[in-house]
Design an enzyme around this catalytic site. Sequence first.
Site, PDB file in Angstrom:
ATOM      1  N   ARG A  41     -29.748   0.609 -26.994  1.00  0.00           N
ATOM      2  CA  ARG A  41     -30.853   1.415 -26.473  1.00  0.00           C
ATOM      3  C   ARG A  41     -32.160   0.710 -26.800  1.00  0.00           C
ATOM      4  O   ARG A  41     -32.317   0.127 -27.872  1.00  0.00           O
ATOM      5  CB  ARG A  41     -30.826   2.809 -27.090  1.00  0.00           C
ATOM      6  N   GLY A  42     -33.100   0.776 -25.867  1.00  0.00           N
ATOM      7  CA  GLY A  42     -34.404   0.165 -26.065  1.00  0.00           C
ATOM      8  C   GLY A  42     -35.481   0.952 -25.354  1.00  0.00           C
ATOM      9  O   GLY A  42     -35.242   2.057 -24.842  1.00  0.00           O
ATOM     10  N   SER A  43     -36.700   0.375 -25.327  1.00  0.00           N
ATOM     11  CA  SER A  43     -37.822   1.082 -24.718  1.00  0.00           C
ATOM     12  C   SER A  43     -37.674   1.195 -23.205  1.00  0.00           C
ATOM     13  O   SER A  43     -38.248   2.086 -22.587  1.00  0.00           O
ATOM     14  CB  SER A  43     -39.129   0.360 -25.055  1.00  0.00           C
ATOM     15  N   PHE A  44     -36.897   0.289 -22.581  1.00  0.00           N
ATOM     16  CA  PHE A  44     -36.724   0.322 -21.134  1.00  0.00           C
ATOM     17  C   PHE A  44     -35.532   1.163 -20.706  1.00  0.00           C
ATOM     18  O   PHE A  44     -35.332   1.384 -19.524  1.00  0.00           O
ATOM     19  CB  PHE A  44     -36.559  -1.101 -20.592  1.00  0.00           C
ATOM     20  N   GLY A  45     -34.728   1.628 -21.641  1.00  0.00           N
ATOM     21  CA  GLY A  45     -33.576   2.441 -21.286  1.00  0.00           C
ATOM     22  C   GLY A  45     -32.423   2.201 -22.234  1.00  0.00           C
ATOM     23  O   GLY A  45     -32.605   1.727 -23.359  1.00  0.00           O
ATOM     24  N   GLN A  46     -31.222   2.512 -21.780  1.00  0.00           N
ATOM     25  CA  GLN A  46     -30.027   2.369 -22.598  1.00  0.00           C
ATOM     26  C   GLN A  46     -29.027   1.448 -21.913  1.00  0.00           C
ATOM     27  O   GLN A  46     -29.081   1.236 -20.702  1.00  0.00           O
ATOM     28  CB  GLN A  46     -29.378   3.732 -22.840  1.00  0.00           C
ATOM     29  N   VAL A  47     -28.105   0.899 -22.717  1.00  0.00           N
ATOM     30  CA  VAL A  47     -27.079  -0.011 -22.216  1.00  0.00           C
ATOM     31  C   VAL A  47     -25.717   0.599 -22.513  1.00  0.00           C
ATOM     32  O   VAL A  47     -25.446   1.014 -23.641  1.00  0.00           O
ATOM     33  CB  VAL A  47     -27.195  -1.406 -22.867  1.00  0.00           C
ATOM     34  N   LYS A  60     -27.227  -1.694 -17.789  1.00  0.00           N
ATOM     35  CA  LYS A  60     -28.532  -1.355 -18.349  1.00  0.00           C
ATOM     36  C   LYS A  60     -29.172  -0.291 -17.465  1.00  0.00           C
ATOM     37  O   LYS A  60     -29.628  -0.566 -16.362  1.00  0.00           O
ATOM     38  CB  LYS A  60     -29.418  -2.602 -18.426  1.00  0.00           C
ATOM     39  N   ASP A 156     -40.632 -12.866 -24.638  1.00  0.00           N
ATOM     40  CA  ASP A 156     -40.128 -11.889 -25.612  1.00  0.00           C
ATOM     41  C   ASP A 156     -38.916 -12.447 -26.352  1.00  0.00           C
ATOM     42  O   ASP A 156     -37.915 -11.753 -26.525  1.00  0.00           O
ATOM     43  CB  ASP A 156     -39.770 -10.577 -24.909  1.00  0.00           C
TER      44      ASP A 156
END
Length: 527
Positions: A41-47, A60, A156
């Site tokens: 999971r990250g700031s752009f969504g989940q995997v 993703k 990044d």
Amino acid sequence: MNINFSKDDITGLPKSTKEEDENDFSSLDYSDLFMDVEIGRGSFGQVQKASYFGTDVAVKQLSTLVSIDPDYFKFMLREIKILKGMRHPNIVQYIGACCHEGRYMIVTEYIKGGDLHQFIKARGVSNISWTLRMKLALDIASAFSYLHSKKVIFRDLKAKNILVDEIGDGLYRAKVIDFGFARIFDGKDTNNLTICGSENTMSPEVIVGSSYNDSCDVYSYGVLLLELICGSRVVKTQLKRTPMNAFDMNLEKAEHLAPESCPRAFMDLAKWCCSYNPKDRPTFKIVVEGLKVLTNQQLKDLPVKGKSKPYIDPDEDSFIDPNDDSNNNNNSENNNNNNDNSNENNENNNENNNNSNENNNKKNKNGSGGDISGSSVIIKTDEEESFNSVVYKEHAVAQPLPNIDYGGQNKRQNNIFNPSFFTPPPNSKSMMDLKQSSAVDEDEDEDEDDVPSELLTSLTVNDIRYSNPKSFAATISTPNLNYATALDQDPPKPLSQSACATVLGGIPPMQPKKKPNNKNKKKKKKL
């Protein structure tokens, strides 16, 4: 769901036809995916892990902000169009994309292992052989050498965006993932690039909002190498960069914190990549050729860093002797007994234990370092003359190119002309707060992927490097950097009435108006 954003307004995209653009979001059918457990999971969504025609894949699922925010949509479109054109063994393989119930999804190959950050944390940096560390470093450099040849700037690079795939018994391969911040870079519109990335690995020119190019990836790679050498905790705490030193990496301190079993050339490469001036950093092509030479040799034949002289940190006035075995053993005993531990020891106990194990085993039976030798590996800086051998000083004398700072040895004497820039005023409360904030144990798993909403500052790199810290402390605006609060002074206390009278030239301060008595009104209403 229809997209209302115009693709013509998005720069940094590969050239494509209209038919290809229309197929970007419908290259596969969602009904063919059988979703499984969440793996990230990250700031752009989940995997999530999923099955696609019997093959394990990673899905993703992007945040719903992609549908309403043009910036998020821009990052998503770039990621899809760039990733689908990449073919490299050290870059995650793109499979397709789709949209389901208003949520966009990017499907890639599934990697069994976790990211490099988890890999280092689970095993302990001292338990990873130098052979494997340099092999992973070579994989990452190979991927970025390929990306830069395709005019792709990643922006990044960090341990959490590198997956470690176990391809055999004790064999690992690093793969680059998450192209959310990547874009096509032709080298012309350097002033229009957005500031983005992760604060711990961003290059100084990116942090201050100055123009930058693909060399910012090289700097982030250098920070990643220091994590492989010293450990993530050391880089995040003891080597933390702040505005007080213009976001420069203290390479002299990094040299002392590195274990003595580290190959000399590997440490020099990390310092070279972290050069403050972007022009002094190597290209990934040079890095790849150098690491190929190192990985093809026996580690026992490579000169190691060896013991370092005691070091006094000018920012903290603290004495550091990482090669003192007795000190490291004492720290280990204090760790076990939980006696007489200071805040500094609490932050670095695990790292000191790892360093002591490496210091006590200089030759390392597992092949993670060679005997200390008077010779040292010289990294060539000529791009046309690539690495074909490791040159030793006793066999050949290498003439370094002029104006090249090998790891920043002369940086402290040359890059700052104003000595007061590093010296705070006496009894500075802001510096006390800065020291206290650096001593606080931070969570390694804290999410660092937020997209900065604005430039951190309008100052250029030279403005910050040659100015007094007080002048830019009030100017810089760092919503995503936690050391901005350490520079801010405490809010002024309200003046007393006598003080106000003095400031206003004897005019007494205005008295607040008295509130009307509502009780009398209520009584009148009753009457």
